[in-house]
Scaffold this motif. Sequence first.
Motif, short mmCIF file in Angstrom:
data_model
loop_
_atom_site.label_atom_id
_atom_site.label_comp_id
_atom_site.label_asym_id
_atom_site.label_seq_id
_atom_site.Cartn_x
_atom_site.Cartn_y
_atom_site.Cartn_z
N PHE A 8 13.63 -27.62 24.91
CA PHE A 8 13.36 -26.91 25.82
C PHE A 8 14.46 -26.39 26.46
N VAL A 26 17.47 -25.87 29.18
CA VAL A 26 17.18 -25.31 30.67
C VAL A 26 18.65 -25.07 30.50
N VAL A 68 13.70 -28.09 38.45
CA VAL A 68 14.44 -28.58 36.97
C VAL A 68 13.20 -29.74 37.35
N ILE A 108 10.31 -28.64 35.59
CA ILE A 108 9.75 -28.00 34.62
C ILE A 108 9.89 -29.63 33.57
N VAL A 145 13.12 -32.22 27.32
CA VAL A 145 14.06 -31.23 28.07
C VAL A 145 15.93 -31.13 28.00
N LEU A 164 18.81 -30.50 29.20
CA LEU A 164 19.68 -29.20 29.93
C LEU A 164 20.73 -28.71 30.32
N ILE A 174 15.13 -21.85 29.07
CA ILE A 174 15.32 -21.29 30.22
C ILE A 174 15.98 -21.09 31.07
N SER A 178 18.55 -19.25 34.15
CA SER A 178 18.36 -18.61 35.81
C SER A 178 18.89 -17.27 35.73
N GLY A 211 8.93 -23.65 38.31
CA GLY A 211 9.23 -24.52 36.89
C GLY A 211 8.24 -24.83 36.49
N VAL A 255 7.59 -22.97 32.48
CA VAL A 255 6.41 -23.92 30.82
C VAL A 255 5.50 -23.67 30.61
#
Lengths: 343, 343
Positions: B72, B74, B88, B91, B102, B104, B130, B132, B306, B310
């Motif tokens: 994922f 992010v 976060v 998530i 993840v 990030l 994902i 923002s 979060g 998901v």
Amino acid sequence: MKLRTRRGGGRPTIADVARLAGVGAITVSRALREPERVSENLRQQIQRAVDELGYVPDHNARALASARAEVFGVLVPSLTNNVFAEVVRGIYDSLSDSPFRVQLANTHYSGLEEERLLQLFLSQRPAALIVSGIDQTASARKLLEDAGCPVVQIMETGPDPVDMMVGFSHLEGGRAATEHLIESGCRRIGFLGARMDPRSQRRLAGYRAAMEAAGLFDPRLVTTTPVPSSVTLGRDLFRDALAKIPSLDGVFCNNDDLALGVLFECHRAAIAVPQTISICGFNDLDMMQVAFPSVTSIRTHRYEIGRQAVAMAMEAIGGSWPQDRVIDLGFELRRRESTDRRH
Amino acid sequence: MKLRTRRGGGRPTIADVARLAGVGAITVSRALREPERVSENLRQQIQRAVDELGYVPDHNARALASARAEVFGVLVPSLTNNVFAEVVRGIYDSLSDSPFRVQLANTHYSGLEEERLLQLFLSQRPAALIVSGIDQTASARKLLEDAGCPVVQIMETGPDPVDMMVGFSHLEGGRAATEHLIESGCRRIGFLGARMDPRSQRRLAGYRAAMEAAGLFDPRLVTTTPVPSSVTLGRDLFRDALAKIPSLDGVFCNNDDLALGVLFECHRAAIAVPQTISICGFNDLDMMQVAFPSVTSIRTHRYEIGRQAVAMAMEAIGGSWPQDRVIDLGFELRRRESTDRRH
DNA sequence: TTGTATGCGTTATCAA
DNA sequence: TTGATAACGCATACAA
């Protein structure tokens, strides 16, 4: 003749670049990773081809072929605790212009969870590992020792690094805070602690050492809980402590969240700070200097710890381990109004 | 006969498991990913072999072969801002027991940085993305539309999702806070804003709408800065605002950090809260309810955002997009002492 | 300095 | 339900 049907999304590969540039695939690979080993001529041709095709290297293929992923594995006990958030930010900032990616995970302050995540990370063959604290389980420690990559333990320093360390002494931090309270005139100094993870324990040990040295220690002054820290909890712990010892004239808080809770409760109960009760926190969050009264705290260098951890790992990846395998970034006592009883 | 010299670290591979279990490699692969397509018999044999060898699948090989990474991606604008830290965390918690990892990254509130990171992420063929906010650059938006994986925009809701959305209306949040201040009796209500990213702008728009509707708007009441938010900055902005408009009787702060700075400054300057100045924050951090006086704020559901992000992505990965592609988790006004002028 | 052959560990394809 | 074979995209080893 076989028809090549691309399974992937049809993205250009290194072979496409090589064909367009009229060179071998391996030369493209080299031009990208070790430009100095490819002639100026070819390098430019290759760069042009890369740009034209919009070629982007495939991380997975690269990792598979080289049996090494360009990944820093990072294990922290909390994502929301401001202290670790800043460490993590330091790590990300340090790595943002490098080819390395960050693989972050949250251990939730659990040694077993850390072990499990370590195993997960190791299966990716990371380029380096950054773990929090020095209290790994025996199996986790073994995993780290056999990791086959640089390992940096952060937040604390200690006698027996797996590989490298960067942090500071929480015991000394706790001692310095407590000594300061004693020097400023407090006698009945309470310790407020939440979570009580190993680092909290060592701050407590520092508190105890200072109190005993001054002949002031009394176990009833210590109020702790395994519950995670919060401002609300600071208030509650303080109320408990005060109920136990009404003569309390100072508190050393495990961290600034608790200290803030104490400060607010003092306001609410009209307890004079620092005259009646002095307050000292730990970590020195931004808000401590703005609080009213401003709150004395132990300044720790979180962001810098993240930066240093990456720097050390980078050196080790480059083959030259840093001079000092253990770096103590120290801390600073920030004296503020909440412990200034001179008036 | 060729001697097989393992280049990798000698970890057991799927072929080793297959040999030990006396089956084909592909059957092992299937037994691990789609157990229901393998007979009970073989499944058990294979499981035994896996356990015995301590086999762990290789993420990179898997991603390479399937042209899809179990990752994922992010993208958040900040790692230290408590709001995003909680998102976060939601998530990570949602994904910790899944095969997904993840990835990030920190955009530092920069659209260009987001674009760059998106490109980086896309090269890994993530399972979901994902991001923002809803103010991606045109190119970033195009990248997202062509991502070939589920995309969730978080923190805000808006009219035109790339794919899915979960968040709330910052404009309505700003309006609700301001209306509350008006209802509680304030007339000269200042707006204090830091960073002024798109979401801050929309909170300001909500403030303005409420003020204009009440016939109270005055541009001089608005004090903003592009500087990142902090408690210290809250104090400074408040001082500026007060210097401009000494008759100020309320402030709506862009976020709780600023509100805390205002509160402390009021203490320091002996300004009565809420009698002289009422304060309303945004986000409702834990500490707001403990502060003295406790501070009114707009409660937002960061952790839940979060989790939901998901959950939505998971559904989409499973092939069944969720009923509603846009989920508004709303917000709640938490009325507290800092705006209670009834006494 | 550059290229060739081959392997990395897994999954997709297709056939049995 | 199971398996043989061929990718997947890149890097290592070695040769030129």
